[in-house]
Design an enzyme around this catalytic site. Sequence first.
Site, PDB file in Angstrom:
ATOM      1  N   ARG A  72      45.002  49.258  55.112  1.00 58.86           N
ATOM      2  CA  ARG A  72      45.399  48.548  56.061  1.00 58.86           C
ATOM      3  C   ARG A  72      45.387  47.058  55.195  1.00 58.86           C
ATOM      4  NH1 ARG A  72      47.826  51.881  58.384  1.00 58.86           N
ATOM      5  NH2 ARG A  72      47.672  52.479  60.698  1.00 58.86           N
ATOM      6  N   GLU A  82      51.256  41.579  58.338  1.00 54.34           N
ATOM      7  CA  GLU A  82      52.664  42.185  58.612  1.00 54.34           C
ATOM      8  C   GLU A  82      53.631  41.751  59.609  1.00 54.34           C
ATOM      9  OE1 GLU A  82      52.302  46.536  58.016  1.00 54.34           O
ATOM     10  OE2 GLU A  82      50.897  46.112  56.545  1.00 54.34           O
ATOM     11  N   HIS A  97      55.093  48.797  53.479  1.00 56.75           N
ATOM     12  CA  HIS A  97      54.194  49.749  54.433  1.00 56.75           C
ATOM     13  C   HIS A  97      55.107  51.253  54.469  1.00 56.75           C
ATOM     14  CE1 HIS A  97      50.907  50.050  57.667  1.00 56.75           C
ATOM     15  NE2 HIS A  97      51.239  51.257  57.230  1.00 56.75           N
TER      16      HIS A  97
END
Length: 322
Positions: free
Chosen positions: A239, A268, A286
């Site tokens: 993350r 993000e 991602h």
Amino acid sequence: MQKPKVFVTRKIPDKGLNLLKKHCEVKIHPHDHVISKKELLAGVKWCDALLCLLTDKIDKSIINANPNLKIISNYAVGYNNIDVKHAASKKIPVGNTPGVLTDAVAEHTFALMLAITKRITESDQFTKKGKYKGWAPMLLLGTELKGKTLGVVGLGRIGAEVAEKAVMGMEMNVLYHNIHKKPKFEKKYNAKKVSLSTLLKKSDVVTIHVPLIPSTHHLIGKKELALMKKTAYLVNTSRGPIIDEKALVTALKNKQIQGAALDVYENEPKLSPGLNKLDNVVLTPHTASATIEARQAMSEIAAKNILGVLFKRFKSPSLVKV
Ligand code: GLV
Ligand code: GLV
């Protein structure tokens, strides 16, 4: 009897959806972008079970919107997007999808590790742009992995799989940082548990595999980056907020470390200013779990987590322990 209602916040691969449709009334949010809070609220109020994504923020207001909600099923292994404690206080179980994306993420981690150390994306751009004018002894020199030290931060399923590939595939040495010692793993792979600062000082490649929780936020910041070797690389497929991204951009600009390969970002889908301008980074959007195999299996588990809660004859494969 009326079928239970499942609201899915965005289209996902069909395996789990087909399973749900056999037993439930399924409504899939029709737009292929992150659902708005208003639409999410309406969906939650309508449904008995919510199937949501890591891009959906399931906070108190969403959870409170439906006192009869039976389950929140996250289509992800990580569940930092959900206020799990609040859900538990309302007796609403939360599901996630571990295990089935371990191989996809571990392989992607390796792809990033190889790409950054072999300068693959840089070389690809160089060649495609017509800059290749002939073999040259000093052209785009990279680094080898054999015999080097991999520092694995977080030895869960994914971290352990990456470590195994590093030892078995690349003959690397492994150091790891983890809450628990893993004696069997240590013996099998000749790995050693060390403090985070020792890991950062000694590793040639550092790879992050911890969940995002308050204690891992900015686990890697200015101070930690300063401990790393000048020749070391940082890889993150967990993350984004685990790394202080601004501090990382500074460290990369100043050549304090050799390079970084990232699949996840602090804010993000935004990137920290300057990150996309650097040659010594490889960036993916991602997509570490984005294989057909993993995403279909995630779809199936997310569906089964719901069916297990709604019907006695099914069993939920993975409900989060609070
Ligand atoms: C992906 O990031 C996941 O947590 O499944
Ligand atoms: C994820 O599945 C992990 O435990 O690493």
